[in-house]
Write a protein that holds these residues in place. Structure first.
Motif, mmCIF file in Angstrom:
data_model
loop_
_atom_site.group_PDB
_atom_site.id
_atom_site.type_symbol
_atom_site.label_atom_id
_atom_site.label_comp_id
_atom_site.label_asym_id
_atom_site.label_seq_id
_atom_site.Cartn_x
_atom_site.Cartn_y
_atom_site.Cartn_z
ATOM 1 N N SER A 151 0.813 -1.220 0.000
ATOM 2 C CA SER A 151 0.000 0.000 0.000
ATOM 3 C C SER A 151 0.843 1.264 0.000
ATOM 4 O O SER A 151 0.312 2.368 0.005
ATOM 5 N N GLY A 152 2.178 1.108 -0.011
ATOM 6 C CA GLY A 152 3.059 2.262 -0.091
ATOM 7 C C GLY A 152 3.329 2.890 1.267
ATOM 8 O O GLY A 152 2.694 2.571 2.272
ATOM 9 N N MET A 153 4.295 3.808 1.303
ATOM 10 C CA MET A 153 4.667 4.489 2.544
ATOM 11 C C MET A 153 4.902 5.968 2.252
ATOM 12 O O MET A 153 5.674 6.323 1.373
ATOM 13 N N ARG A 154 4.221 6.820 3.021
ATOM 14 C CA ARG A 154 4.429 8.261 2.898
ATOM 15 C C ARG A 154 5.495 8.698 3.900
ATOM 16 O O ARG A 154 5.536 8.222 5.028
ATOM 17 N N VAL A 155 6.338 9.629 3.457
ATOM 18 C CA VAL A 155 7.396 10.159 4.304
ATOM 19 C C VAL A 155 7.198 11.660 4.448
ATOM 20 O O VAL A 155 6.942 12.356 3.461
ATOM 21 N N GLY A 156 7.294 12.177 5.682
ATOM 22 C CA GLY A 156 7.137 13.613 5.889
ATOM 23 C C GLY A 156 7.153 13.985 7.360
ATOM 24 O O GLY A 156 7.434 13.150 8.220
ATOM 25 N N ARG A 157 6.836 15.255 7.655
ATOM 26 C CA ARG A 157 6.850 15.730 9.042
ATOM 27 C C ARG A 157 5.604 15.340 9.814
ATOM 28 O O ARG A 157 5.639 15.221 11.026
ATOM 29 N N SER A 158 4.485 15.179 9.133
ATOM 30 C CA SER A 158 3.237 14.891 9.824
ATOM 31 C C SER A 158 3.280 13.524 10.486
ATOM 32 O O SER A 158 3.812 12.558 9.927
ATOM 33 N N SER A 159 2.676 13.421 11.676
ATOM 34 C CA SER A 159 2.633 12.131 12.372
ATOM 35 C C SER A 159 1.726 11.143 11.654
ATOM 36 O O SER A 159 1.737 9.955 11.966
ATOM 37 N N ASN A 160 0.933 11.621 10.708
ATOM 38 C CA ASN A 160 0.085 10.715 9.929
ATOM 39 C C ASN A 160 0.872 9.974 8.848
ATOM 40 O O ASN A 160 0.348 9.050 8.230
ATOM 41 N N CYS A 161 2.115 10.391 8.614
ATOM 42 C CA CYS A 161 2.941 9.706 7.619
ATOM 43 C C CYS A 161 3.401 8.354 8.165
ATOM 44 O O CYS A 161 3.513 8.158 9.380
ATOM 45 N N ASP A 162 3.671 7.424 7.259
ATOM 46 C CA ASP A 162 4.164 6.110 7.674
ATOM 47 C C ASP A 162 5.570 6.228 8.259
ATOM 48 O O ASP A 162 5.922 5.516 9.194
ATOM 49 N N ILE A 163 6.385 7.113 7.673
ATOM 50 C CA ILE A 163 7.685 7.451 8.255
ATOM 51 C C ILE A 163 7.599 8.925 8.633
ATOM 52 O O ILE A 163 7.794 9.808 7.802
ATOM 53 N N ALA A 164 7.250 9.177 9.897
ATOM 54 C CA ALA A 164 7.007 10.541 10.368
ATOM 55 C C ALA A 164 8.277 11.095 11.009
ATOM 56 O O ALA A 164 8.600 10.787 12.152
#
Length: 456
Positions: A25-38
């Motif tokens: 399902s993929g992984m989002r990366v970013g500053r938000s805690s909703n990201c998979d790699i926060a």
């Protein structure tokens, strides 16, 4: 090695050493805690910076119209996905990721090797290697035992002679070992001068709802009021920041809190300019502890300054309040950039299944940038219309795709069901979206049936 899925290893930045496996399902990366790699500590990242996806064992990366861009091997990633191979370096903000084989530390792919440390126990002559190995080993053990003994004695002396306060201090320290629950906190910063007043207030109560109040008058003429119920992950993140001895807390956070809770209640100084007034107030209620400190017209103690900075960064990441640091002109520029990228994704909505979701996220971000801009710029209503049109189109395609997947499941056509469910997951790639969770759950079940020969 065929069939082995590479991993993502963080080689530089706040999460250095951590590794991740990209799922279907993929992984989002970013500053938000909703990201998979926060990665909330990397201020140079966008809230949703990039997306990692996997298909047929190949990992690809897509930049989500981030402010500072995504680089693969020093080349900028555009709006199109870029396929990665083992050894590739991905730079986002202050963070660098590497694609590695499972279990690899990536060192064989880096130009710099970790230097070995020679303690002087090496052999002088290779011819004496065999005969001297036993003696050398014995000497090393004796020296290491000696070092350990000295360190232990030094540690005992420090504990007995530091400002902990002898036996009573040790007892008091032991009392603080039990973890506490964060019940509430409030933080207020005021900067006033003859030119205007800036007030920033951040608080959270037992309901886990965070509230932000910002007044910047008359300079920017801003009065912002925003509240948001924090997720369980967000509450944990802020508890690690504010609660002594919270489970999973890093030593760095623990040390900062130890210093913070030792501060006096009040610090007051004399303003250099009589027309200027600065004030910071912080109050934390955790477990049976209530801690408060205030500073007026004086430099903040280091621990308090660190906590204040972390709280402001947290609110910026979680609630998007970081936009207040930019002028209205800059916010309109950022909004225009996102809107342009969103238009491109909309035009290519039939090229990749995930483009509609990407366009919607970009339109939302473009509108978010304009939240504190008043009056709203020309084209704001058109931007909202595009956002709504994209949202409706995504919902329609989701319903149609879900129908195809469910029909295949009902007919026990597991191969077709697998294909349709994978498309469904790509349509709504956010793993925290209930629609994605439902599709992923069905996909796991279908793939399990395929693995068992298609039995019902």
């Amino acid at each position: 090695m065929e069939g082995i899925i590479p991993e993502i290893l963080i080689v530089e930045g706040p999460f250095k050493g951590k590794r991740y496996t990209v799922d279907r399902s993929g992984m989002r990366v970013g500053r938000s805690s909703n990201c998979d790699i926060a990665i909330t500590d990397d201020a140079s990242l966008s809230r949703n910076h990039c997306l990692l996806e996997i298909a047929d064992g190949v990992i690809s990366i897509t930049d989500l119209a981030s402010a500072n861009g995504t680089m693969v091997n020093d080349e900028s990633v555009g709006s199109e996905s870029v396929k990665l191979k083992v050894g590739d370096l991905v730079a986002i903000g202050d963070t660098v990721m590497m694609l590695v084989e499972p279990g690899s530390n990536g060192s064989e792919d880096l130009s710099e090797e970790i230097p070995s440390i020679d303690l002087g126990f090496g052999e002088k002559d290779s011819q004496d290697e065999t005969s001297s190995s036993s003696n050398s080993s014995s000497i090393q053990r004796l020296v290491m035992w000696g070092i350990t003994f000295v360190i232990t004695i030094g540690a005992v002396w420090f504990v007995m002679n530091s400002n902990i306060g002898g036996e009573e201090g040790v007892k008091e320290a032991v009392k603080e070992v039990a973890p506490s629950k964060l019940y509430s906190f409030s933080y207020e910063k005021v900067e006033a001068s003859s030119e205007g007043i800036y007030r920033y207030a951040l608080s959270m109560g037992e309901d886990n709802e965070m509230r932000v109040e910002i007044d910047d008058v008359p300079k920017e003429k801003r009065h912002i009021r925003k509240s948001q119920k924090l997720s369980a992950d967000a509450v944990k993140s802020i508890s690690l920041m504010l609660v002594p001895n919270f489970e999973g807390q890093s030593q760095e956070d623990a040390d900062v809190l130890t210093e913070l809770f030792r501060l006096d209640k009040e610090y007051t100084g004399t303003p250099i300019n009589e027309n200027k007034f600065d004030s910071v107030r912080l109050k934390i209620t955790a477990g049976t502890k209530v801690f408060s400190v205030s500073c007026e017209n004086t430099q903040l103690p280091a621990a308090l300054a660190t906590i204040c900075e972390r709280l402001e960064t947290f609110s910026k990441n979680e609630m998007g309040m970081w936009a207040i640091q930019y002028s209205g002109e800059k916010l309109m520029e950022l909004s225009a950039k996102c809107s342009s990228s969103a238009d491109a994704k909309w035009e290519e909505r039939d090229v990749q299944y995930g483009n509609l979701a990407a366009a919607l996220a970009l339109y939302n971000e473009a509108i978010f940038y304009l939240e504190t801009v008043n009056p709203k710029p020309e084209g704001y209503e058109e931007l909202c219309r595009k956002r709504d049109e994209t949202k409706n189109e995504l919902e329609k395609r989701y319903r149609d795709q879900r129908f195809l997947a469910d029909r295949a499941i009902n007919l026990a056509d597991w191969e077709t069901a697998q294909k349709e469910l994978r498309i469904l997951c790509q349509l709504v790639p956010d793993k925290k979206d209930p629609r994605n969770k439902e599709a992923t759950k069905k996909l796991v079940d279908v793939e399990s049936r395929i693995g068992k020969g298609g039995s019902k």
